[in-house]
Scaffold this motif. Structure first.
Motif, mmCIF file in Angstrom:
data_model
loop_
_atom_site.group_PDB
_atom_site.id
_atom_site.type_symbol
_atom_site.label_atom_id
_atom_site.label_comp_id
_atom_site.label_asym_id
_atom_site.label_seq_id
_atom_site.Cartn_x
_atom_site.Cartn_y
_atom_site.Cartn_z
ATOM 1 N N UNK A 75 12.571 0.839 3.299
ATOM 2 C CA UNK A 75 13.267 1.077 2.023
ATOM 3 C C UNK A 75 13.088 -0.006 0.967
ATOM 4 N N UNK A 76 12.465 -1.127 1.291
ATOM 5 C CA UNK A 76 12.339 -2.179 0.284
ATOM 6 C C UNK A 76 11.510 -1.729 -0.915
ATOM 7 N N UNK A 77 10.523 -0.852 -0.676
ATOM 8 C CA UNK A 77 9.655 -0.408 -1.764
ATOM 9 C C UNK A 77 10.393 0.488 -2.745
ATOM 10 N N UNK A 78 11.527 1.053 -2.341
ATOM 11 C CA UNK A 78 12.266 1.942 -3.232
ATOM 12 C C UNK A 78 12.828 1.178 -4.430
ATOM 13 N N UNK A 79 13.312 -0.030 -4.195
ATOM 14 C CA UNK A 79 13.809 -0.858 -5.287
ATOM 15 C C UNK A 79 12.670 -1.244 -6.223
ATOM 16 N N UNK A 80 11.511 -1.541 -5.665
ATOM 17 C CA UNK A 80 10.353 -1.870 -6.489
ATOM 18 C C UNK A 80 9.946 -0.655 -7.323
ATOM 19 N N UNK A 81 9.992 0.514 -6.712
ATOM 20 C CA UNK A 81 9.630 1.743 -7.419
ATOM 21 C C UNK A 81 10.563 1.989 -8.603
ATOM 22 N N UNK A 82 11.839 1.785 -8.385
ATOM 23 C CA UNK A 82 12.802 1.974 -9.465
ATOM 24 C C UNK A 82 12.551 0.966 -10.586
ATOM 25 N N UNK A 83 12.210 -0.264 -10.219
ATOM 26 C CA UNK A 83 11.912 -1.272 -11.226
ATOM 27 C C UNK A 83 10.742 -0.884 -12.100
ATOM 28 N N UNK A 84 9.673 -0.361 -11.490
ATOM 29 C CA UNK A 84 8.508 0.072 -12.248
ATOM 30 C C UNK A 84 8.874 1.253 -13.151
ATOM 31 N N UNK A 85 9.653 2.189 -12.636
ATOM 32 C CA UNK A 85 10.061 3.350 -13.426
ATOM 33 C C UNK A 85 10.944 2.934 -14.595
ATOM 34 N N UNK A 86 11.875 2.024 -14.352
ATOM 35 C CA UNK A 86 12.772 1.546 -15.408
ATOM 36 C C UNK A 86 11.982 0.803 -16.488
ATOM 37 N N UNK A 99 -3.015 3.068 -9.053
ATOM 38 C CA UNK A 99 -1.553 3.054 -9.207
ATOM 39 C C UNK A 99 -0.865 3.460 -7.902
ATOM 40 N N UNK A 100 -1.276 2.796 -6.841
ATOM 41 C CA UNK A 100 -0.667 2.962 -5.525
ATOM 42 C C UNK A 100 -0.181 1.589 -5.076
ATOM 43 N N UNK A 101 1.118 1.434 -4.946
ATOM 44 C CA UNK A 101 1.686 0.153 -4.541
ATOM 45 C C UNK A 101 1.295 -0.162 -3.095
ATOM 46 N N UNK A 102 1.389 -1.412 -2.677
ATOM 47 C CA UNK A 102 1.095 -1.756 -1.284
ATOM 48 C C UNK A 102 1.965 -0.964 -0.312
ATOM 49 N N UNK A 103 1.388 -0.559 0.792
ATOM 50 C CA UNK A 103 2.163 0.147 1.815
ATOM 51 C C UNK A 103 3.225 -0.800 2.367
ATOM 52 N N UNK A 104 4.467 -0.341 2.381
ATOM 53 C CA UNK A 104 5.591 -1.188 2.774
ATOM 54 C C UNK A 104 5.949 -0.964 4.234
ATOM 55 N N UNK A 148 2.784 6.420 -10.725
ATOM 56 C CA UNK A 148 2.699 5.465 -9.604
ATOM 57 C C UNK A 148 3.180 6.113 -8.313
ATOM 58 N N UNK A 149 2.534 5.735 -7.212
ATOM 59 C CA UNK A 149 2.944 6.136 -5.868
ATOM 60 C C UNK A 149 3.358 4.892 -5.097
ATOM 61 N N UNK A 150 4.545 4.923 -4.494
ATOM 62 C CA UNK A 150 5.018 3.825 -3.662
ATOM 63 C C UNK A 150 5.130 4.323 -2.226
ATOM 64 N N UNK A 151 4.132 4.009 -1.385
ATOM 65 C CA UNK A 151 4.083 4.540 -0.022
ATOM 66 C C UNK A 151 4.734 3.623 1.009
ATOM 67 N N UNK A 152 4.947 4.172 2.187
ATOM 68 C CA UNK A 152 5.380 3.399 3.342
ATOM 69 C C UNK A 152 4.173 3.144 4.236
ATOM 70 N N UNK A 153 4.406 2.474 5.331
ATOM 71 C CA UNK A 153 3.333 2.183 6.291
ATOM 72 C C UNK A 153 2.758 3.450 6.910
ATOM 73 N N UNK A 154 3.490 4.561 6.888
ATOM 74 C CA UNK A 154 3.016 5.812 7.501
ATOM 75 C C UNK A 154 2.262 6.699 6.510
ATOM 76 N N UNK A 155 2.130 6.249 5.281
ATOM 77 C CA UNK A 155 1.601 7.122 4.238
ATOM 78 C C UNK A 155 0.143 6.859 3.895
ATOM 79 N N UNK A 156 -0.667 6.542 4.906
ATOM 80 C CA UNK A 156 -2.087 6.317 4.697
ATOM 81 C C UNK A 156 -2.761 7.536 4.065
ATOM 82 N N UNK A 157 -2.439 8.723 4.566
ATOM 83 C CA UNK A 157 -3.068 9.936 4.043
ATOM 84 C C UNK A 157 -2.704 10.172 2.586
#
Length: 361
Positions: free
Chosen positions: A136-147, A127-132, A88-97
């Motif tokens: 930093x809010x997506x980091x907690x979501x990323x950890x949840x998916x990994x856990x 497996x690309x989460x919504x751009x956040x 899974x990839x959890x991007x930010x708003x700047x991670x369009x590329x």
């Protein structure tokens, strides 16, 4: 408990290509295979074209806003290519590329920035989460998916992207702590582009580096030249492999630079001098990779032309998508809010439907 010395990042950011594209010997990490670098270069070219085309669409009034990653494409490409299909990839708003490099349709990525529909793409397809947009809010979501993946016995690894500004947020520290305590297979990838909007890095932290922040949580840190696609790819592939093998979370800091303004709504001349930007033009990740591949006679004129043609095809699709008139369905305002609609949502949906039917009459 891990020895703190084993958690320390390298004193200097890992580099495998210098600014002229010449290979640099590294005591541990080998240079990625030439075919791997050629594929990465193609993603760099496409990513740069995506950034440029999106900027043009903003100027034409077809996008509401666009946070460019011009100059950071090596980070974007490396993050996407270091993952397996099931990761899974959890991007930010700047991670369009990065999302595009992962396979997401760029037209669907831009719908968030156009304002037609939130996120605009199916996160499960690639497996690309919504751009956040919130930091930093997506980091907690990323950890949840990994856990969750670890609890299910899967070998999934999660790549969680953020910027240097996000490391000043509480969610960043909570995510690192939870990931370390529960040994979650997540790689935190910080793109340190020197600015959190107008706040320079020196005003955010007194740590030797952002990678050093992992020590307090028992997480191994690493630093990499974020404008060196070979180094970014090699480091991230190593850290992804370590997380997949059960070594726990990793923290990687990429040293790069935000070449353009924070977004089109930002005037960067108010907080930085143009002379500060100029030296970074010589460290352009695309030109560095191009010089290296040409020196090794991997990037021929024919290959370069094919890559440029593909990038133009992507840009043309973006223009066509931006020109298309949306066909909004007002009832979708109430979809996907809860798995089971609340009485209030049901009432509001019925009220809207009644109002629309009256307009139709």
């Amino acid at each position: 408990m891990a020895d703190a010395r084993d958690l320390l990042p390298s004193e200097q950011p890992v580099q495998l290509l210098d600014t002229s594209g010449r290979a640099v010997d590294h005591p541990v990490l080998p240079l990625p295979h030439k075919d791997r670098l050629l594929a990465a270069y193609e993603s760099l070219v496409v990513g740069r074209r995506v950034n440029d085309q999106a900027g043009a669409l903003v100027r034409q009034g077809k996008l509401a806003v666009y946070p460019s990653s011009h100059g950071q494409e090596a980070c974007q490409t490396g993050a996407a290519l270091a993952l397996a299909d099931g990761d899974w990839l959890f991007p930010t708003y700047r991670d369009t590329a990065a999302a595009v490099a992962r396979g997401v349709d760029p037209v669907e990525v831009l719908t968030l920035l156009k304002g037609d529909w939130h996120s605009g793409y199916d996160p499960h397809e690639h497996r690309v989460a919504p751009q956040a947009t919130p930091l930093a809010t997506q980091l907690l979501h990323a950890v949840g998916v990994a856990h969750a993946a670890r609890l299910r016995g899967e070998d999934t690894v999660v790549m969680a992207l953020c910027g240097d500004g996000a490391t000043s947020e509480g969610d960043f520290h909570e995510a690192l702590n939870f990931a370390a305590v529960f040994n979650a297979p997540v790689v935190f990838f910080v793109q340190n582009n020197e600015y959190a909007i107008s706040v320079p890095l020196a005003r955010q932290t007194a740590a030797p580096s952002l990678a050093h922040k992992g020590i307090g949580y028992g997480i191994k840190g690493e630093r990499v030249d974020g404008n060196d696609i070979a180094a970014v790819l090699a480091v991230l592939e190593r850290e992804v492999a370590a997380a997949r093998a059960g070594a726990g979370p990793r923290l990687v800091e990429a040293h790069t630079y935000r070449m353009q303004a924070h977004t089109n709504a930002d005037d960067d001349t108010r907080y930085r001098d143009g002379g500060e930007v100029d030296p970074w033009r010589e460290r352009d990740p695309l030109l560095r990779a191009e010089a290296h591949l040409k020196r090794r006679r991997v990037l021929t004129k024919a290959r370069a032309a094919r890559i440029a043609e593909r990038a133009e095809e992507v840009a043309a699709a973006m223009r066509a998508g931006a020109d298309a008139d949306p066909d909004p369905d007002p009832s979708q305002l109430f979809a996907h809010v809860h798995s089971r609609p609340t009485p209030q949502l049901t009432e509001q949906a019925a009220f809207l439907a009644d109002e629309l039917s009256r307009e139709g009459n």
